[in-house]
Structures are given as structure tokens and as C-alpha cells.
Design a protein around this motif. Structure first.
Motif, short mmCIF file in Angstrom:
data_model
loop_
_atom_site.label_atom_id
_atom_site.label_comp_id
_atom_site.label_asym_id
_atom_site.label_seq_id
_atom_site.Cartn_x
_atom_site.Cartn_y
_atom_site.Cartn_z
N ARG A 1 71.94 95.12 -41.23
CA ARG A 1 71.55 95.17 -39.81
C ARG A 1 70.89 96.51 -39.47
NH1 ARG A 1 76.84 91.80 -37.65
NH2 ARG A 1 75.81 89.77 -37.78
N ARG A 2 71.34 97.57 -40.10
CA ARG A 2 70.66 98.86 -39.90
C ARG A 2 69.22 98.77 -40.43
NH1 ARG A 2 73.03 103.05 -42.95
NH2 ARG A 2 71.74 104.48 -41.71
N TRP A 3 69.06 98.07 -41.55
CA TRP A 3 67.71 97.89 -42.10
C TRP A 3 66.84 97.07 -41.17
CZ3 TRP A 3 66.09 93.10 -44.78
CH2 TRP A 3 64.78 93.19 -45.26
N VAL A 4 67.39 95.99 -40.61
CA VAL A 4 66.62 95.17 -39.67
C VAL A 4 66.12 96.02 -38.51
CG1 VAL A 4 66.77 93.28 -37.99
CG2 VAL A 4 67.71 92.98 -40.29
N ASN A 5 66.99 96.86 -37.96
CA ASN A 5 66.59 97.72 -36.84
C ASN A 5 65.49 98.70 -37.25
OD1 ASN A 5 68.42 96.54 -35.06
ND2 ASN A 5 70.05 97.96 -35.60
N ALA A 6 65.69 99.34 -38.41
CA ALA A 6 64.69 100.32 -38.87
C ALA A 6 63.36 99.63 -39.21
CB ALA A 6 65.22 101.06 -40.10
N ALA A 7 63.45 98.50 -39.90
CA ALA A 7 62.23 97.80 -40.31
C ALA A 7 61.46 97.26 -39.12
CB ALA A 7 62.58 96.66 -41.27
N THR A 8 62.18 96.75 -38.12
CA THR A 8 61.51 96.23 -36.93
C THR A 8 60.75 97.33 -36.22
OG1 THR A 8 63.29 94.58 -36.65
CG2 THR A 8 61.88 95.00 -34.77
N GLY A 9 61.37 98.51 -36.11
CA GLY A 9 60.68 99.63 -35.49
C GLY A 9 59.45 100.05 -36.28
N ALA A 10 59.56 100.09 -37.62
CA ALA A 10 58.42 100.50 -38.44
C ALA A 10 57.27 99.51 -38.33
CB ALA A 10 58.87 100.64 -39.89
N VAL A 11 57.59 98.20 -38.30
CA VAL A 11 56.54 97.19 -38.18
C VAL A 11 55.86 97.31 -36.81
CG1 VAL A 11 56.10 94.70 -38.03
CG2 VAL A 11 57.58 95.61 -39.85
N ALA B 1 62.19 93.47 -30.27
CA ALA B 1 63.31 92.57 -30.44
C ALA B 1 64.61 93.29 -30.09
CB ALA B 1 63.36 92.08 -31.89
N PRO B 2 65.65 92.54 -29.69
CA PRO B 2 66.94 93.17 -29.43
C PRO B 2 67.45 93.89 -30.68
CG PRO B 2 66.91 90.89 -28.65
CD PRO B 2 65.66 91.09 -29.45
N VAL B 3 68.13 95.00 -30.48
CA VAL B 3 68.67 95.76 -31.60
C VAL B 3 69.85 94.99 -32.19
CG1 VAL B 3 69.83 97.90 -32.26
CG2 VAL B 3 67.93 97.94 -30.62
N ALA B 4 69.84 94.86 -33.53
CA ALA B 4 70.94 94.18 -34.21
C ALA B 4 72.18 95.08 -34.20
CB ALA B 4 70.55 93.85 -35.65
N SER B 5 73.29 94.55 -33.76
CA SER B 5 74.52 95.34 -33.66
C SER B 5 75.32 95.24 -34.96
CB SER B 5 75.38 94.82 -32.51
OG SER B 5 76.65 95.46 -32.51
N THR C 1 70.92 88.39 -43.61
CA THR C 1 70.09 89.47 -43.11
C THR C 1 68.67 88.99 -42.81
OG1 THR C 1 71.39 91.05 -44.40
CG2 THR C 1 69.26 91.80 -43.59
N LEU C 2 68.13 88.16 -43.70
CA LEU C 2 66.76 87.67 -43.49
C LEU C 2 66.66 86.80 -42.24
CD1 LEU C 2 65.46 86.87 -47.08
CD2 LEU C 2 64.82 88.74 -45.57
N THR C 3 67.72 86.07 -41.92
CA THR C 3 67.70 85.26 -40.70
C THR C 3 67.50 86.16 -39.48
OG1 THR C 3 69.13 83.57 -41.66
CG2 THR C 3 69.05 83.69 -39.26
N GLU C 4 68.21 87.30 -39.46
CA GLU C 4 68.08 88.23 -38.34
C GLU C 4 66.72 88.94 -38.38
OE1 GLU C 4 71.41 90.84 -37.99
OE2 GLU C 4 72.88 89.22 -37.98
N LEU C 5 66.26 89.28 -39.58
CA LEU C 5 64.97 89.96 -39.70
C LEU C 5 63.83 89.07 -39.20
CD1 LEU C 5 63.22 92.35 -40.78
CD2 LEU C 5 63.10 91.08 -42.94
#
Length: 430
Positions: A297-307, A11-15, A257-261
């Protein structure tokens, strides 16, 4: 949680860049920005004004300043100027460089030549590297000496460069609004120089200063010894209006945040909507850890990578919780390997046990909780991740803790990190 497969694309990185227009305002800060803009242009022509926008790091102060600047465009003769003290080579040269920035901006904005020349002359009078050597600008010291000499000689006092600048600013039909952001991120010497600078020229006519900073950090840099009231009193003498930007309401922040996640997870997994929209996707502890949209947004980026890396092996909700710890409580996350055996109850050697009693395990867990910035939320997240270790997370060691110091393996097929093998997989792979 259902099993999933990850897709090849990410997914695109959240800015977490600051917003610049009101159409991007998700947190309802536009009304505050409009108020600050109105206040910035409201003082009488002869008056200066200093407005402070305070709040912790990451709460959105820069975004609000951008919205204020946008709002100022609706006010006739309001002219916005940005000053970045980070570009100064030294604290001693800061006053002169600030005034030269004003001169350049005044020229760009079409101010009269007389105003530009007056600013330049004032800058020249403060350009001595020893300008703040005695805590006073050289121009002030020179003016005081001139007053004494003129009094003895009975002569007329010559107009100072500062007075000349003030005289040329008064009739100008506009308001200059100077923004100084991230004051609290400067080195203490530079920070003190900026505050002295604002105190020196804060009452010049036709100029409003809007400063953004963490009050706690600035007061700490200005305090004398252990006396915190000194820094607070100094700022209260300078700032006429203060607006505090607090944390966004947790439910609203979590919803945004959940919308972006969920959008990010849809892009990289085959999870269906029932799973993504489930209340179990993000636990209560994770919601309590997040305190700003930037952090979210930092969490969304980190969590997306971990998943994407481990989602085929480890339950998604566990990965989301662990990455929330990584982003919001990095010190605690870094200590997880040291207490992994206590949290999972492993006895078989996958994690080397540092102790073998309930009290020793409890103490090691408490030592880690003690370094948490948000202990309550951290305790909740760990309890959600490691249900069998909940007794070790209790604030006090009691007989009940020791009596229930028994661990049960997670149910088969759940892929939870309470299983020591999966916790080791996560810790070794991330």
C-alpha cells in the motif's frame, strides 16, 4: 506501453492502518485469530498463560490482535484489556503502572471490588522506583526477607500482596486477556522491563497475556553480550504458546496490491483496461520486492504520485519499478544518482562519469547491490529497468562482462529511464 495523460484529480490514499474486523480480512488471518482466542480462555482457573504472536514488522500482527479481540466477544466472561508500555515514563515504574491499568480496566469491566483492591495494593508494593534495581521486583525481595525473619521468630508468614491478588482472582468467573503490542519497538531498557514484568505476573490466575513482537529483535535486546541463546532461552521460559505470522504468499499479496494499484491508476490516468491489466504493467522484480500488504500500500501511494507527476513523460512501468525500489529498498534508490552513468552507459556528460572501465563500473554497481535487503529482487528490477547494463549486474566480473560492455540507446518513443535524459528527469523531479 501506450502514452497517457494524467488527470487533475488524485486517487484516494491507500491506508495501511490495521484492520479491526473479520469482514476486512483479505489475508485469511481470521482462523488464526479464532484459535488464539480459544487458547486464551482455555487454561484452568489457577493458571496464567502467555501467548506470543511473532513476525517481522509490517506483516500484520496488530491486525491479528484486533481480530483476536473481536473473536473474544463470542466467549462468555472473556474480557480484553489493552496495555501500551509506550506511555510509561520509565522502565522502573512500568510494573506499578501496568497493575494500575489492570485495576482501572477491572473496575470498568465490573470485577469485584476485592479484586480491584488487591490489584491496587500489589501495585503499591511495586511502586518504589528501585523496584528492579537488583533484577528482582522489590515485592519479591521484601517477601524473601519476611520469610527469613518469620522463620527465625517462629511466627506465621503474612500473606504478600501478590498472594492476596492471586487468592481474589481464582474464584472470579472470567478470563482477563491482556494485549501488549509492539513490544519490539520499545527502547531496550523498556523492552527488558516489559519482559520481566510478564515473567513476574505471568502466572497469576485468570490472566492471559498476548504479546506481539519480532522474535529476533526481542531476543537481541535480551541477549547477554554475543550469546543469542540467552535471550531465546529467557523467552522460552515465559511464553507457553507461540504463533509465527509469516509473509503472505507473494502471488496473493501481489494480486491484492495490483487491485488497489489499478483502481488508483484508473482514477488519475487515461490508460485503458488492456494496458492496466497487462502482465507488463508490473515486472517480476517488483513482485519479488513486495513482502507485506503494508509495503504494497505504501508502494501504491508512492507510485500513484510518481505517475501523476511524470506519467506524461516516462513509461508507467518504469515509474512503478523505481517507486518499488524507493519503498522497499530506500538505500539502493538513494544511491541511483551515484551509478546512473554506469546503468545508462552515458558518455555525453549528462551524468558525470566516475570511472571509465567495465570493471570499475561493475564494482560500483556491486557496491550498491551489497546494501540491498533483497539483493536478488533488486538485481532483477535494475536489469528490467536498464537492459543494457545487465552484465554489470552479474555477481562476478568476467571476460564476458568486459567484452559486452557496450550500451545501446533505448528505442525512440519508448520513454524509458534507460535513456539518461529521462533518468535524470526522474531523479531531479522526485
Amino acid at each position: 506501453m501506450a502514452s497517457l495523460e494524467t488527470r487533475t484529480g488524485l486517487a484516494p490514499v491507500a491506508s495501511d492502518e490495521p484492520i479491526r474486523t473479520q469482514r476486512d480480512d483479505l489475508l485469511g488471518r481470521a482462523r488464526l485469530a479464532d484459535l488464539i482466542a480459544v487458547q486464551a480462555v482455555s487454561p484452568a482457573p489457577d493458571a496464567g498463560l502467555v501467548i506470543a504472536l511473532t513476525g517481522p514488522w509490517g506483516v500484520g500482527k496488530t491486525s491479528v490482535l484486533n481480530l483476536v479481540e473481536e473473536s473474544l466477544r463470542a466467549h462468555e466472561h472473556a474480557l480484553a484489556i489493552r496495555f501500551n508500555p509506550w506511555l510509561s515514563s520509565g522502565a522502573d515504574l512500568l510494573p506499578a503502572r501496568f497493575l494500575m491499568t489492570l485495576a482501572s480496566e477491572f473496575t470498568r469491566l465490573g470485577a469485584p471490588t476485592s479484586v480491584v483492591d488487591a490489584v491496587t495494593d500489589y501495585a503499591a508494593s511495586l511502586s518504589d522506583p528501585a523496584a528492579f534495581g537488583d533484577g528482582q521486583p522489590r515485592g519479591v525481595a521484601a517477601a524473601a526477607a519476611q520469610v527469613a525473619l518469620s522463620s527465625e521468630a517462629g511466627t506465621r508468614i503474612t500473606e504478600s500482596p501478590r498472594d492476596r491478588l492471586a487468592r481474589h482472582l481464582r474464584p472470579y468467573p472470567g478470563r482477563f486477556v491482556v494485549f501488549i503490542d509492539d513490544v519490539d519497538r520499545l527502547e531496550p531498557e523498556q523492552l527488558r522491563a516489559v519482559i520481566r514484568l510478564v515473567k513476574l505476573i505471568g502466572d497469576l490466575p485468570r490472566i492471559t497475556y498476548v504479546l506481539a513482537f519480532s522474535r529476533e529483535r526481542v531476543e537481541a535486546a535480551l541477549r547477554a553480550g554475543d550469546d543469542a541463546d540467552v535471550g531465546r532461552g529467557y523467552m522460552e521460559k515465559i511464553v507457553q504458546i507461540e504463533h509465527h505470522l509469516g509473509a503472505t504468499a507473494s502471488d496473493r499479496l501481489l494480486a491484492l496490491t495490483l487491485t488497489e494499484l489499478r483502481a488508483a491508476l484508473r482514477a488519475i490516468t487515461d490508460l485503458d483496461d488492456d494496458v492496466l491489466d497487462s502482465d507488463e504493467l508490473v515486472t517480476d522484480g517488483v513482485g519479488a520486492l513486495l513482502t507485506s500488504l503494508r509495503q504494497g500500500r505504501r508502494w501504491v501511494n508512492a507510485a500513484t504520485g510518481a505517475v501523476w507527476l511524470r506519467g506524461d513523460d516516462i513509461a508507467v512501468e518504469d515509474l512503478l519499478a523505481l517507486e518499488a525500489l524507493r519503498v522497499c529498498e530506500p538505500d539502493v534508490h538513494g544511491r541511483l544518482p551515484a551509478i546512473a552513468d554506469a546503468l545508462t552507459g552515458n558518455r555525453a556528460g549528462r551524468f558525470d562519469r566516475a570511472s571509465a572501465t567495465a570493471q570499475q563500473d561493475w564494482q560500483r554497481v556491486q557496491d550498491v547491490l551489497a546494501i540491498a535487503q533483497n539483493p536478488a529482487a533488486t538485481r532483477t528490477v535494475l536489469a528490467e529497468l536498464f537492459p543494457a547494463a545487465r552484465r554489470l549486474l552479474e555477481p562476478a566480473f568476467t571476460e564476458a562482462v568486459e567484452r559486452t560492455w557496450r550500451f545501446t540507446a533505448p528505442e525512440q518513443g519508448e520513454a524509458r529511464v534507460a535513456d539518461p535524459a529521462l533518468l535524470e528527469l526522474y531523479l531531479s523531479g522526485n
